[in-house]
Design a protein around this motif. Structure first.
Motif, short mmCIF file in Angstrom:
data_model
loop_
_atom_site.label_atom_id
_atom_site.label_comp_id
_atom_site.label_asym_id
_atom_site.label_seq_id
_atom_site.Cartn_x
_atom_site.Cartn_y
_atom_site.Cartn_z
N ASP A 182 0.87 -1.18 0.00
CA ASP A 182 0.00 0.00 0.00
C ASP A 182 0.91 1.24 0.00
O ASP A 182 1.93 1.26 0.70
CB ASP A 182 -0.80 -0.09 1.31
CG ASP A 182 -1.73 1.07 1.56
OD1 ASP A 182 -2.92 0.82 1.71
OD2 ASP A 182 -1.27 2.23 1.65
N PRO A 183 0.60 2.30 -0.78
CA PRO A 183 1.52 3.44 -0.85
C PRO A 183 1.77 4.12 0.50
O PRO A 183 2.89 4.59 0.75
CB PRO A 183 0.86 4.41 -1.83
CG PRO A 183 -0.50 3.88 -2.10
CD PRO A 183 -0.52 2.45 -1.72
N ILE A 184 0.77 4.15 1.36
CA ILE A 184 1.03 4.76 2.67
C ILE A 184 1.85 3.81 3.53
O ILE A 184 2.72 4.22 4.30
CB ILE A 184 -0.29 5.18 3.40
CG1 ILE A 184 -1.05 6.20 2.54
CG2 ILE A 184 0.00 5.76 4.77
CD1 ILE A 184 -0.37 7.55 2.34
N GLU A 185 1.65 2.50 3.36
CA GLU A 185 2.52 1.54 4.06
C GLU A 185 3.96 1.74 3.61
O GLU A 185 4.90 1.67 4.42
CB GLU A 185 2.09 0.09 3.83
CG GLU A 185 3.04 -0.89 4.55
CD GLU A 185 2.68 -2.37 4.40
OE1 GLU A 185 1.60 -2.68 3.89
OE2 GLU A 185 3.51 -3.20 4.81
N ALA A 186 4.15 2.02 2.32
CA ALA A 186 5.52 2.25 1.82
C ALA A 186 6.15 3.44 2.53
O ALA A 186 7.33 3.43 2.86
CB ALA A 186 5.50 2.46 0.31
N ILE A 187 5.34 4.49 2.77
CA ILE A 187 5.87 5.67 3.46
C ILE A 187 6.16 5.36 4.93
O ILE A 187 7.21 5.73 5.46
CB ILE A 187 4.86 6.85 3.38
CG1 ILE A 187 4.57 7.24 1.93
CG2 ILE A 187 5.34 8.03 4.20
CD1 ILE A 187 5.54 8.19 1.31
N ILE A 188 5.24 4.64 5.59
CA ILE A 188 5.46 4.30 7.01
C ILE A 188 6.67 3.37 7.11
O ILE A 188 7.57 3.57 7.93
CB ILE A 188 4.20 3.62 7.62
CG1 ILE A 188 3.00 4.59 7.58
CG2 ILE A 188 4.47 3.13 9.04
CD1 ILE A 188 3.13 5.84 8.41
N GLY A 189 6.71 2.34 6.25
CA GLY A 189 7.82 1.38 6.31
C GLY A 189 9.16 2.02 5.97
O GLY A 189 10.14 1.84 6.69
N THR A 190 9.19 2.80 4.90
CA THR A 190 10.46 3.38 4.47
C THR A 190 10.80 4.62 5.28
O THR A 190 11.84 4.69 5.92
CB THR A 190 10.39 3.82 2.98
OG1 THR A 190 9.86 2.76 2.21
CG2 THR A 190 11.76 4.17 2.46
N ASN A 191 9.91 5.62 5.24
CA ASN A 191 10.29 6.93 5.77
C ASN A 191 10.20 7.02 7.28
O ASN A 191 11.03 7.68 7.90
CB ASN A 191 9.39 8.01 5.17
CG ASN A 191 9.53 8.11 3.67
OD1 ASN A 191 9.52 7.09 2.98
ND2 ASN A 191 9.66 9.30 3.15
N LEU A 192 9.20 6.37 7.85
CA LEU A 192 9.08 6.49 9.30
C LEU A 192 9.95 5.46 10.02
O LEU A 192 10.74 5.79 10.88
CB LEU A 192 7.62 6.35 9.75
CG LEU A 192 7.45 6.56 11.28
CD1 LEU A 192 7.65 8.02 11.64
CD2 LEU A 192 6.09 6.10 11.77
N VAL A 193 9.80 4.18 9.65
CA VAL A 193 10.50 3.16 10.44
C VAL A 193 11.94 2.98 9.95
O VAL A 193 12.89 3.15 10.70
CB VAL A 193 9.74 1.82 10.43
CG1 VAL A 193 10.48 0.80 11.28
CG2 VAL A 193 8.32 2.01 10.94
N PHE A 194 12.10 2.69 8.67
CA PHE A 194 13.45 2.39 8.17
C PHE A 194 14.35 3.63 8.26
O PHE A 194 15.45 3.58 8.80
CB PHE A 194 13.36 1.88 6.73
CG PHE A 194 14.65 1.35 6.17
CD1 PHE A 194 15.52 0.60 6.95
CD2 PHE A 194 14.98 1.56 4.85
CE1 PHE A 194 16.70 0.09 6.43
CE2 PHE A 194 16.16 1.06 4.31
CZ PHE A 194 17.02 0.33 5.10
#
Lengths: 488, 105
Positions: A182-194
């Motif tokens: 999901d595009p927002i999951e991509a942001i949470i996974g990449t930008n917030l967590v990773f």
């Protein structure tokens, strides 16, 4: 025109709602986010970067990076980098080059399918960042090939390792998962967590070690890479905040994504960056555990996550398990690498007396758990693995954690197949989305049974003495005939 | 002490060099007890609660004009939220509504 007005024109004024095509044609359902917002157009990226500023700032970063490279070649620094550090780079550069390229692909997709105009522009810029990072990694490899007598290889000559060696499947599967969300999951996974919690370990702790061992080009490359990440982090924090603030139905999803990517990042970084801080370098400025404490525990958990707890966000579900693994994680993976050393293109050394002293100082239970192993090696034990390790069906690292004697392997039965997991964290990730992760072709599982060493050498595209042959030739019969989907 | 976070420290990690030295000096004028730690190639600057970088103070130390947007060239990591980033001030705080200081004279 004021920058704020220019930014509005770049984002919101360039947005339109499609009228000639349906929503389904515009954003296919599988790429549409499950998060909701009253008005996506109201979301603003805190950096609000304009394209002209972006180009100017990035060009200066590149100039500085290439100036350091030039100096390294001109004055001979590159040739004098400590050989052990160059072995770290053989491993790290293999993981990094392709990972950055995957991330570039992921962000191009977010730039296309994210619902908010401001996220799309920020992701487009981020895609260019990730592409730049991949290229810097390739330049670094080129410098080693040209100026260091260590048998370095260009990425094209070692792609078989990234695609097939068990050690790199963790990295590959991580990014394949990350760019198909999901595009927002991509942001949470990449930008917030990773990027907020974990890339400081990659791009700050690792370059500090690089600089301490004479690798100034790596230091410069990674500090400028991480300066791009500051923009990415700000986006991730703003997206998480907006999702949680504006609609409380988003909380469960955001929490799940934080939990999932926290565990995936923990496993990947422990296995790939752990050795780069704790084992490869001769001079070790910071241990993996210390770096984890500073960047993940103090900054991410006690900072960002605790700040977002006012909207209901909780610390990651498997945080305690992650903390418990830190004492042994990098030692365990180094032992696995040592046992596979004949099928790797980098040197996995037996720790020296100074290394052991440092490890004992940084990790109090090192001697009790790993001391006997290295004493046996010192007494002449070969410790070669006679088979490939059994790997986890989520993270694709060996089921070897927390340490070999107490290694965990948890089974789950799904649609008639049995799957194995190295941890509660990986098992939870599988059970949440089993249809995404059910078995596909997976090298280690295929290789486990009846394959002889010649076949494995052929598979990894190395000669019997371990020298990489380059290219991507695979043994006869490895890739089963698969129907090509009509839609591609 | 911000009550919003468990550990109320904000900070930036800067690539060592002229701009880094000027930024650190400017911050130390306002917050003399800031923690400044040198690691290979970098400087880690940590302060309690909030950090304000005044462009004018950095310019005084650099002896030339300095565009706050160029902070992105030298900051490699940070803790806290950037709540303001304009020509005059860059504010890093755990309070998401922190709009910075009164203008410096």
């Amino acid at each position: 025109m004021k920058p704020a007005e220019q930014y509005q024109r770049l984002t919101h004024s360039l947005h339109w709602d499609p009228t000639y095509v349906s929503e389904d044609a515009y954003i296919p359902e599988e790429w549409r986010t499950a998060c909701t917002m009253p008005d996506w157009k109201k979301f603003n990226d805190p950096f609000q970067i304009l394209f002209e500023d972006y180009v100017r700032i990035q060009a200066e970063k590149e100039d500085k990076f290439h100036a350091v490279r030039d100096a390294g070649a001109r004055f001979g620094h590159i040739g004098r980098v400590d050989p052990r550090w160059v072995e770290a780079m053989k491993s790290f550069n293999t993981a990094l080059t392709y990972s950055e390229y995957y991330n570039y692909r992921g962000h191009v997709r977010v730039a296309r399918f994210a619902p908010a105009p401001a996220i799309r522009i920020a992701s487009m810029v981020q895609a260019m960042d990730e592409r730049r990072h991949a290229e810097e990694a390739i330049y670094q490899a080129r410098d080693y090939v040209k100026h260091h007598k260590s048998g370095f290889l260009l990425p094209r000559d070692r792609i078989a390792f990234f695609e097939r060696h068990w050690y790199f499947q963790g990295d590959r599967s991580f990014f394949e998962d990350l760019i198909t969300t999901d595009p927002i999951e991509a942001i949470i996974g990449t930008n917030l967590v990773f990027e907020t919690a974990f890339t400081n370990l990659l791009f700050i702790a690792a370059p500090a070690a690089g600089v301490a061992n004479g690798d100034f080009g790596f230091g410069q490359a990674h500090m400028t890479i991480q300066s791009d990440e500051t923009r990415h982090m700000a986006l991730g924090q703003a997206v998480a905040r907006a999702m949680l603030q504006n609609d409380d139905t988003n909380l469960e999803l955001i929490q799940d994504w934080v939990d999932k990517w926290f565990w995936r990042c923990h496993r990947l970084l422990l296995a790939v960056v752990g050795p780069v801080l704790d084992y490869f370098p001769k001079v070790k400025p910071i241990s993996y555990r210390e770096a984890f404490q500073r960047y993940v525990v103090e900054d991410f958990i006690q900072g960002y996550v605790s700040e977002l707890s006012q909207f209901g966000l909780k610390p990651p579900r498997h945080l305690d398990q992650a903390l418990a693994e830190l004492e042994h994680g990098s030692h365990t993976i180094w032992r696995d690498l040592y046992a596979s050393r004949n099928s790797l293109w980098f040197d996995v050394h037996q720790p020296t007396a100074e290394d052991i002293e440092w490890l004992n100082e940084k990790y109090p239970s090192f001697d009790a758990v790993h001391g006997d192993y290295w004493r046996a090696v010192a007494d002449g034990a070969d410790m070669q693995a006679d088979s490939l390790p059994m790997v986890c069906d989520i993270c694709h690292f060996p089921c070897t954690f927390p340490e070999p004697k107490t290694a965990v392997a948890l089974p789950v039965d799904y649609e008639g197949d049995r799957y194995w997991f190295c941890s509660e964290g990986c098992k939870w990730i599988f059970e949440r989305e089993a249809s995404k992760y059910k078995r596909t072709i997976e090298p280690s599982a295929l290789l486990l049974g009846d394959k002889d060493p010649t076949w494995i050498a052929q598979f990894l595209n190395i000669s019997p003495d371990g020298t990489p042959l380059g290219g991507t030739a695979a043994p006869e019969g490895y890739f089963p005939a698969m129907p090509v989907p009509a839609t591609i | 002490m911000s009550t919003k976070v468990q550990r109320s420290v904000v900070g930036i990690e800067l690539m060592a060099g002229e701009e880094c030295d000027a930024i650190v000096s400017a911050v130390l004028d306002d917050i003399p007890h800031a923690s400044v730690v040198h690691v290979p190639g970098m400087v880690q600057l940590d302060v309690p609660d909030r950090l304000v970088i005044h462009a004018s103070a950095v310019e005084n130390y650099l002896g030339r004009e300095w565009d706050t947007r160029d902070l992105n060239q030298v900051v490699s990591a940070y803790r806290g939220y950037f709540t303001r980033w304009d020509q005059e001030q860059v504010v890093l705080s755990w309070d998401a509504d922190d709009q910075g200081d009164e203008p410096h004279v």
